[in-house]
Design an enzyme around this catalytic site. Structure first.
Site, PDB file in Angstrom:
ATOM      1  N   GLU A 116      33.269  29.241  54.140  1.00  0.00           N
ATOM      2  CA  GLU A 116      32.357  30.358  54.404  1.00  0.00           C
ATOM      3  C   GLU A 116      30.909  29.841  54.275  1.00  0.00           C
ATOM      4  OE1 GLU A 116      32.757  33.177  51.248  1.00  0.00           O
ATOM      5  OE2 GLU A 116      31.707  34.802  52.288  1.00  0.00           O
ATOM      6  N   LYS A 153      33.249  39.215  58.480  1.00  0.00           N
ATOM      7  CA  LYS A 153      33.894  39.561  57.202  1.00  0.00           C
ATOM      8  C   LYS A 153      33.950  41.077  57.030  1.00  0.00           C
ATOM      9  CE  LYS A 153      33.712  38.065  52.334  1.00  0.00           C
ATOM     10  NZ  LYS A 153      32.991  37.136  51.412  1.00  0.00           N
ATOM     11  N   VAL A 172      34.693  31.906  43.703  1.00  0.00           N
ATOM     12  CA  VAL A 172      34.182  31.670  42.352  1.00  0.00           C
ATOM     13  C   VAL A 172      35.180  32.143  41.293  1.00  0.00           C
ATOM     14  CG1 VAL A 172      31.746  31.701  43.003  1.00  0.00           C
ATOM     15  CG2 VAL A 172      32.877  33.841  42.409  1.00  0.00           C
ATOM     16  N   CYS A 232      37.073  34.706  52.783  1.00  0.00           N
ATOM     17  CA  CYS A 232      37.020  34.796  51.323  1.00  0.00           C
ATOM     18  C   CYS A 232      37.634  36.099  50.791  1.00  0.00           C
ATOM     19  CB  CYS A 232      35.576  34.589  50.869  1.00  0.00           C
ATOM     20  SG  CYS A 232      35.449  34.011  49.148  1.00  0.00           S
TER      21      CYS A 232
END
Lengths: 260, 260
Positions: free
Chosen positions: B38, B107, B167, B140
């Protein structure tokens, strides 16, 4: 509240012994909600339709009587799986409380040879409002359809009680995903042991577990008869915000999910 | 066919250097489809809308030019994530082939502070028919919505190309569930490194991976710059039968998923 997953080793067709063994295991711990395996009273590996017709019970049959007595005596709730004799025969689970039958669920997604023995569930995914929070049920293979847990969460379930007879390895880890994506608790009660009948040899994997809305495995059993117990606050499952910008359920974008 | 996940360490705002680093990594292996992270060209951790407006590019901007040249020269396909300048600014990914732009995805489910910088995707989940099979994209955080991968699978995607900047720790294992429940391949290309900007300190977890329709992790990288490559037969994702009784997609029971 305290949730217990009761991992038993049913002997095929030995209903009275299986119910007694489960009750003995349940007596060993104090919980607000006990979750027992799929078809915990009869065993799983039916070879003929005659067998399942003979072993199926109505939702308030002898197994119900024994479990309801336990629930009344201990002021608690119990979810258990059984072969339900109704208009047809279903792979069902009952939610029993101190006052008796609270709710019924019929397995929506039948697995493998269950198609020979059971009718597909026709009650959808109901959710029941208990003193400690809202509880829904799904049975075993329903896990692989994300729509099952999603439907329960959208209907307000804070805890998914999940009676199972797992033979494949994937479900315990997948339930972490189910809890994360819906921010719910799940209690998967699997069985152990082996059933080699009519040319079909099944070994059950154990690994009953209780998972939190954050995907933490609060308890996971090994592959032996045991009871897993965890104290949880079901209110945690009410908060679908994962940060100040994101609410897991209200951020769904139905208009993007069209397949036509 | 051969899929490569290209795990880079973008430096924030250094578009030319980031594209060059990705191309060098891509040159090191021969694949039919490369999947990049991404926002691989700009970095992720925007602090202001000015920054994202300055770094966003149209879908056929300079980053496209460089990638399209690679795809043409090597007769291959590339999926990469970038900040797309269009009517609004989107967190997008492009699918590039030997003849240029094949498909665009925006997205659908924005994560956290992305809500400050990007408009939510308005293209749904398109699927593109390539010589080796049908490929769809999600970016993501779209992973946490089972509807994303489900929509792609129902539209026929055999492979989900999944540019990411992860993350949190959950996605790599959850992608196993996504592949199992849909019987598709997935290639998650994550980044590594750390971006501490404007008081927001993000460390990326790496663990780019390629997962099979049976939930096998065919390749999972560590947390360092690397390319993971796997040879697969996308035709395996066409067979949704998991045994003689069960077809994962056609056994869905929409009528049981009502929440009203």
């Amino acid at each position: 509240m305290r949730i217990a997953v009761v991992q038993t080793s049913p002997q095929f067709g030995q209903v009275e012994a299986n119910v007694t063994a489960a009750l003995i295991a349940m007596e060993s711990v104090r919980a607000d909600l006990y979750v027992l395996p799929e078809l915990f009273n009869t065993g799983y590996n039916f070879a003929t339709t005659d067998e399942v017709e003979k072993l199926a019970e109505p939702s308030e049959g002898p197994t119900y009587d024994a479990i309801a007595k336990f629930a009344q005596r201990n002021s608690c709730y119990v979810v258990y799986g059984f072969a339900e004799k109704a208009d047809r025969i279903y792979n069902s689970s009952s939610l029993i409380g101190p006052q008796g039958l609270v709710g019924l669920f019929r397995k929506v997604h039948l697995f493998y040879r269950e198609h020979l023995f059971f009718a597909p569930g026709n009650l959808g995914f109901p959710v029941f409002d208990l003193p400690f929070g809202k509880v829904g049920m799904m049975i075993c293979f329903d896990w692989i359809y994300p729509e099952s847990a999603r439907t329960l969460a959208l209907r307000g379930a804070q805890l998914i009680a999940h009676p199972s007879n797992l033979v494949l390895p994937h479900c315990p880890d997948a339930m972490v995903t189910r809890c994360l994506e819906n921010r719910v608790f799940a209690a998967t009660a699997n069985r152990v042991g082996r059933e080699n009948r009519g040319g079909v040899d099944l070994s059950y994997i154990g690994k009953s577990e209780i998972v939190s809305p954050r995907g933490e495995i609060l308890k996971r059993l090994e592959n032996e008869e045991a009871v897993g117990i965890v104290e949880v606050h079901l209110a945690q499952a009410l908060n679908k915000h994962i940060n100040e910008f994101n609410n897991l359920l209200s951020d769904r974008r139905e208009e993007a999910y069209t397949t036509g």
